[in-house]
Design an enzyme around this catalytic site. Structure first.
Site, PDB file in Angstrom:
ATOM      1  N   HIS A 138      -7.168 -36.406  -4.832  1.00  0.00           N
ATOM      2  CA  HIS A 138      -6.754 -35.185  -4.137  1.00  0.00           C
ATOM      3  C   HIS A 138      -6.689 -35.444  -2.634  1.00  0.00           C
ATOM      4  O   HIS A 138      -7.309 -36.395  -2.138  1.00  0.00           O
ATOM      5  CB  HIS A 138      -7.782 -34.066  -4.370  1.00  0.00           C
ATOM      6  CG  HIS A 138      -7.838 -33.561  -5.773  1.00  0.00           C
ATOM      7  ND1 HIS A 138      -8.930 -33.724  -6.590  1.00  0.00           N
ATOM      8  CD2 HIS A 138      -6.922 -32.875  -6.494  1.00  0.00           C
ATOM      9  CE1 HIS A 138      -8.683 -33.158  -7.766  1.00  0.00           C
ATOM     10  NE2 HIS A 138      -7.479 -32.637  -7.733  1.00  0.00           N
ATOM     11  N   CYS A 145     -15.911 -31.104  -4.308  1.00  0.00           N
ATOM     12  CA  CYS A 145     -15.388 -30.460  -5.513  1.00  0.00           C
ATOM     13  C   CYS A 145     -16.462 -29.795  -6.364  1.00  0.00           C
ATOM     14  O   CYS A 145     -16.144 -29.077  -7.307  1.00  0.00           O
ATOM     15  CB  CYS A 145     -14.553 -31.423  -6.330  1.00  0.00           C
ATOM     16  SG  CYS A 145     -15.416 -32.882  -6.798  1.00  0.00           S
TER      17      CYS A 145
HETATM   18  C1  CIR Z   1     -10.565 -34.769 -12.608  1.00  0.00           C
HETATM   19  O1  CIR Z   1      -9.994 -35.837 -12.805  1.00  0.00           O
HETATM   20  O2  CIR Z   1      -9.958 -33.706 -12.531  1.00  0.00           O
HETATM   21  C2  CIR Z   1     -12.075 -34.771 -12.498  1.00  0.00           C
HETATM   22  N1  CIR Z   1     -12.627 -35.788 -13.321  1.00  0.00           N
HETATM   23  C3  CIR Z   1     -12.498 -34.949 -11.074  1.00  0.00           C
HETATM   24  C4  CIR Z   1     -12.048 -33.854 -10.172  1.00  0.00           C
HETATM   25  C5  CIR Z   1     -12.553 -34.013  -8.784  1.00  0.00           C
HETATM   26  N2  CIR Z   1     -12.124 -32.953  -7.961  1.00  0.00           N
HETATM   27  C6  CIR Z   1     -12.029 -33.027  -6.653  1.00  0.00           C
HETATM   28  O3  CIR Z   1     -12.282 -34.071  -6.054  1.00  0.00           O
HETATM   29  N3  CIR Z   1     -11.613 -31.950  -6.010  1.00  0.00           N
END
Ligand code: CIR
Length: 256
Positions: free
Chosen positions: A164, A251
């Site tokens: 992201h 996150c």
């Molecule tokens: C994903 O791939 O969506 C999750 N395993 C990790 C999301 C992490 N989100 C973020 O850094 N905002």
């Protein structure tokens, strides 16, 4: 100034979420400990937490930041770009409704992950990524515009190593951004003071300013020292188990 945050405990099948990290499977007990320390740090910054129940239907749902964009003037329900995460928004919608009288939701064909949205005062940087598409970014910009915020898009589809936008960018207040080296030359950030994070400490760029503190991942001494030299009070947090699932520090919460 933030007063509240929403968090969600990792579910016991947290290791079944999406990941490209190649760092092995996370240890659930350790993830719970790290999550608890993270929540305690938010409380130390003065925030009141809403703790959502763990949701084993969505192993990635502890990464609650991706499900919404919350600002001082408006809220928007996101539409996560990964199909396996789409349903996470249902319970978040419910939680938001207890705080925000009304809020729009990103609509198909738009997709938007909150991790792609970086608030910088009255301006928002919105990453166009593998998860957030232009339609989603445009819908968000429209909602933000109606609340007198501005928005600009940063295409990170060609940038390796970040999921992201906020994996490589954080706003520290006072027109200052922490940014990974590969993003530091981007014209989009002209006009801001850039605190460049070296490639070997890249993971730490995803830090969070919460009121008078900066929360950052533990184990990145150069970046932590730089922040200290600039006068920030830092709280370093172990993030190893979330990193194994491609998760950054920001996150794990929705702050507002
Ligand atoms: C994903 O791939 O969506 C999750 N395993 C990790 C999301 C992490 N989100 C973020 O850094 N905002």
């Amino acid at each position: 100034m933030f007063t509240r945050a929403i968090v969600r405990l990792p579910a016991s099948n947290f290791a079944e979420g999406l990941t490209t990290a190649g760092r092995g499977a996370p240890n659930y007990e350790r993830a719970l400990e790290q999550h608890q320390a993270y929540c305690a740090a938010l409380e130390q910054c003065g925030l009141i937490l809403t703790r959502l129940e763990p949701d084993p239907d969505y192993p990635d749902s502890t990464f609650v930041e991706d499900t919404a964009v919350l600002t001082a003037r408006c809220a928007v329900l996101a539409r996560p770009g990964a199909t396996s995460r789409a349903g996470e928004v249902a319970s978040v919608r419910y939680a938001l409704a207890t705080v925000f009288p009304s809020f729009p939701a990103i609509q198909a064909p738009g997709t938007l992950d909150g991790g792609d949205v970086c608030e910088a005062g009255n301006h928002f940087f919105v990453g166009i990524s593998a998860r957030t598409n232009e339609a989603g970014a445009r819908q968000l910009a429209e909602v933000l515009g109606a609340s007198n915020y501005t928005a600009s898009f940063v295409d990170i589809r060609g940038v390796e190593g970040i999921l992201h936008l906020k994996s490589g960018l954080a706003y520290l207040g006072d027109e200052r951004l922490a940014v990974i080296e590969v993003l530091a030359r981007r014209f989009e950030f002209g006009g801001y003071e850039l605190l460049s994070v070296k490639a070997e400490e890249e993971y730490a760029a995803n830090c969070v300013r919460v009121n008078d503190r900066v929360l950052l991942a533990a184990g990145y001494p150069n970046f932590e020292r730089k922040l200290g030299d600039l006068g920030y009070q830092t709280i370093a947090l172990e993030m190893s188990e979330f990193r194994k699932m491609d998760g950054g520090l920001s996150c794990l919460s929705l702050r507002f």
